[in-house]
Design an enzyme around this catalytic site. Structure first.
Site, PDB file in Angstrom:
ATOM      1  N   ASP A 158      21.373  11.324  57.834  1.00 16.99           N
ATOM      2  CA  ASP A 158      22.074  11.969  57.179  1.00 16.99           C
ATOM      3  C   ASP A 158      21.910  13.497  56.228  1.00 16.99           C
ATOM      4  OD1 ASP A 158      25.064  12.346  56.686  1.00 16.99           O
ATOM      5  OD2 ASP A 158      25.498  10.428  56.380  1.00 16.99           O
ATOM      6  N   GLU A 190      22.709  14.734  61.753  1.00 18.93           N
ATOM      7  CA  GLU A 190      24.136  15.164  61.137  1.00 18.93           C
ATOM      8  C   GLU A 190      24.069  16.721  60.909  1.00 18.93           C
ATOM      9  OE1 GLU A 190      26.663  12.791  59.832  1.00 18.93           O
ATOM     10  OE2 GLU A 190      25.903  11.593  61.166  1.00 18.93           O
ATOM     11  N   TRP A 191      23.049  17.415  61.332  1.00 19.72           N
ATOM     12  CA  TRP A 191      22.544  18.743  60.905  1.00 19.72           C
ATOM     13  C   TRP A 191      23.874  19.655  61.254  1.00 19.72           C
ATOM     14  CZ3 TRP A 191      17.515  21.305  63.165  1.00 19.72           C
ATOM     15  CH2 TRP A 191      17.374  22.227  62.704  1.00 19.72           C
ATOM     16  N   PRO A 192      24.099  19.885  62.258  1.00 24.26           N
ATOM     17  CA  PRO A 192      25.270  20.973  62.714  1.00 24.26           C
ATOM     18  C   PRO A 192      26.561  20.683  61.863  1.00 24.26           C
ATOM     19  CG  PRO A 192      24.321  20.197  64.676  1.00 24.26           C
ATOM     20  CD  PRO A 192      23.837  19.367  63.623  1.00 24.26           C
ATOM     21  N   TYR A 194      26.836  19.352  58.960  1.00 21.13           N
ATOM     22  CA  TYR A 194      26.654  19.888  57.461  1.00 21.13           C
ATOM     23  C   TYR A 194      26.620  21.633  57.246  1.00 21.13           C
ATOM     24  CZ  TYR A 194      26.218  15.238  55.433  1.00 21.13           C
ATOM     25  OH  TYR A 194      26.413  14.110  55.180  1.00 21.13           O
ATOM     26  N   ASP A 219      33.374  13.485  60.106  1.00 19.43           N
ATOM     27  CA  ASP A 219      33.630  12.020  60.517  1.00 19.43           C
ATOM     28  C   ASP A 219      34.851  11.855  61.042  1.00 19.43           C
ATOM     29  OD1 ASP A 219      31.239  11.689  59.157  1.00 19.43           O
ATOM     30  OD2 ASP A 219      31.791  10.218  57.811  1.00 19.43           O
TER      31      ASP A 219
END
Ligand SMILES: *[C@@H]1O[C@H](CO)[C@@H](O)[C@H](O)[C@H]1NC(C)=O
Ligand SMILES: *[C@@H]1O[C@H](CO)[C@@H](O)[C@H](O)[C@H]1NC(C)=O
Ligand SMILES: *[C@@H]1O[C@H](CO)[C@@H](O)[C@H](O)[C@H]1NC(C)=O
Ligand SMILES: *[C@@H]1O[C@H](CO)[C@@H](O)[C@H](O)[C@H]1NC(C)=O
Ligand SMILES: *[C@@H]1O[C@H](CO)[C@@H](O)[C@H](O)[C@H]1NC(C)=O
Length: 424
Positions: A158, A190-192, A194, A219
């Protein structure tokens, strides 16, 4: 070399960018994750059956096998946030909450493995996880080694409590440390998401070479409104990330909601159909031991799973929009063998009765052959043979979907053209 494998090679080598070189996720990962259903429930005194604990994981692992989910391909069982103790141990290593995981994580991983399943865990590259437990910042190498020592098979990483500018370095650094452990660990980022949240443009070439799957949007919540917001995000942004999905790395629109509280039966069919069209990871988040029969049948539908798991791994595209803005959408996805397609006709409007939708193969740019045989997907019901200009008429329920596969019609018995349901 057979015709099929040479086509496969051609397709596999046609991706513009390289996948993370760990040999994992050659088809979209399938499994189960705590978050959507069980959240950060740490109150084992008042809610012993639903709190994040080794008991929950063991019970769900048992049901994943005994209820037939492993048999159709769901294999990763993953704990999301809230498994950690509030502090690292005296050697700066992560440790689980001692009350909720009294036997430790390695023991739990071995239990999960003994069921024939794989075990996933969660961390965050910032100073703390989203729920405030110790993050991996400054400890990435130690944590990667801890996960490998514990026999972890998947890491969901995350990005809370960090500066978005660091994501560009943090995610690849963890990929490197995971690789250095020598253990096969599927890397879920979760990179893209953020980047999107902070208005930073994602470089999907970098994301694909770093991660095996990556969240592209916020989410998901247990509602039709949330589900349609994800689909709408794909409608508007698919062109940015569709080309980067394929064997080794997948766009992740987040967990399946099926079997929970917020979706009708038709809406559950929509999510299963679209996650198959999107070549998305199929990650359930539900009580596998207490499941409605209809939802279970959808989650285990082998014809949908076959499309989702198609080895060419080409993500579908929106072809045609009808009705008022975006309420009737027709998505197409090329699947193997060459010339075959999966087609989903979505009716996003609620209320009223089933809507009649007319189209032709020509309108859908499906011109590989002059005639296709089509088969409805959910029930595997053969519909018939149709030419490119012939009118195709489908009835689609409100907030529902009609889905079919089309294979080039041949008069001879060319077995290589027959669509084969995927089996483990
Ligand atoms: C680590 O990376 C190398 C080079 O990309 C690759 O060949 C190897 O299989 C990777 N090992 C693991 C365990 O992922
Ligand atoms: C860790 O160190 C502290 C302070 O030195 C000590 O009080 C504590 O008992 C140690 N904990 C463990 C698990 O060794
Ligand atoms: C994306 O990253 C790749 C690999 O690092 C690089 O070659 C490319 O120039 C980047 N693209 C953009 C638009 O920055
Ligand atoms: C056939 O379909 C492709 C897209 O799949 C399209 O680019 C092409 O124009 C179509 N050709 C004809 C003759 O319709
Ligand atoms: C397509 O349907 C026709 C007519 O039912 C049948 O003869 C033919 O074998 C089918 N083709 C395939 C590839 O299944």
């Amino acid at each position: 070399m057979t015709v099929l494998s040479s086509i496969l090679l051609l397709v596999l080598s046609s991706y513009g960018s390289e996948a993370l070189d760990n040999g994992l996720a050659l088809t979209p990962p399938m499994g189960w994750l705590t978050w959507q259903r069980f959240r950060c429930n740490t109150d084992c005194k008042k809610d012993p059956d639903n709190c994040i604990s080794e008991n929950l994981i063991k019970r769900q692992a048992d049901c994943m096998v005994s209820e037939g989910y492993l048999g159709v391909g769901y294999e990763y069982i993953t704990i999301d946030d809230c498994w950690l103790a509030k502090e690292r141990d005296n050697n700066s290593r992560l440790q689980p909450d001692p009350d909720r995981f009294p036997s430790g994580i390695k023991h739990l991983a071995q239990y999960v493995h003994s069921k024939g399943l794989k075990f996933g865990i969660y961390e965050d590259f910032g100073s703390k996880t989203c729920a405030g437990f110790p993050g991996s910042e400054y400890y990435m190498q130690t944590d990667a080694q801890t996960f490998a020592d514990w026999e972890i098979d998947l890491l969901k990483f995350d990005g809370c409590n960090s500066d978005i500018k660091d994501a560009k370095y943090g995610y690849p650094a963890m990929a490197k440390y995971l690789n250095k452990t020598g253990r096969d660990i599927l890397y879920s980022c979760e990179w893209p998401f953020y980047n999107w949240r902070d208005n930073v443009k994602s470089n999907f070439t970098e994301v694909r070479s770093t991660c095996n799957m990556w969240r592209v949007f916020s989410d998901i919540q247990d509602s039709w409104t949330s589900l349609t917001s994800v689909i709408e995000y794909f409608v508007k942004n698919n062109h940015q990330f569709q080309p980067f999905s394929g064997p080794g790395g997948w766009n992740d629109p987040d967990m399946l909601l099926l079997g929970n509280f917020g979706l009708s039966y038709d809406q559950e069919r929509v999510q299963m159909a679209m996650w198959s069209m999107f070549a998305s990871p199929l990650i359930m988040s539900v009580d596998l031991c207490n499941m409605r029969q209809l939802s279970k049948a959808l989650l285990q539908n082998k014809y949908l799973i076959a499309i989702n798991q198609d080895k060419a791994g080409v993500q579908g595209k929106l072809k045609v929009v009808k009705g008022t803005v975006y309420d009737i959408q027709i998505w197409t996805r090329p699947i193997l063998p060459q010339g075959c397609y999966a087609v989903a006709i979505l009716n996003l409007k609620s209320g009223g009765g089933p809507k009649m939708v007319e189209t032709t193969f020509k309108e859908l740019d499906m011109n590989y052959t002059t005639k296709y045989n089509i088969t409805e997907t959910f029930d595997n019901e053969y519909i018939g043979t149709f030419g490119l200009d012939e009118k195709l008429i489908f009835w689609v329920n409100p907030s529902g979907v009609y889905m079919f596969t089309a294979i080039p019609a041949t008069s001879d018995d060319d077995d290589s053209l027959k669509f084969k349901p995927w089996r483990k």
